[in-house]
Design a protein around this motif. Structure first.
Motif: not given
Length: 85
Positions: A5-7, A37-39, A43-49
């Motif tokens: 959902k956050l993604w 945009q950077q944030k 955040s998306m990269a952290a969720i992917k990890v």
């Protein structure tokens, strides 16, 4: 799952920011919130990890179950370390 959902929320935000950025560029106006945009990207990269770690743990657990071993792997969620029982 809450991470999915956050993604989706972050994905919508990313698209909205890209649209605003393009509108600003077309009008020759400076885009004022470049750091957002950077944030979102971070955040998306952290969720992917996290999702990748969960997937690897699930694959490893299913491989152990397939081998027939009686080894249980317990994940301590506070610091993401594995301990064998």
């Amino acid at each position: 799952d809450d991470l999915h959902k956050l993604w989706l929320v972050l994905y919508k935000e990313k698209n909205m920011l890209l649209t605003e950025s393009n509108i600003c560029r077309q009008n020759g106006v400076y885009f004022p919130q470049k750091e957002r945009q950077q944030k979102v990207k971070t955040s998306m990269a952290a969720i992917k990890v996290v999702l990748g770690e969960r997937k690897r743990d699930k694959i490893a657990q299913s491989a152990l179950n397939a081998m027939g071993d009686d080894v249980d792997v317990e994940v301590d969620e506070s610091d993401e370390t594995e301990t064998k029982k």
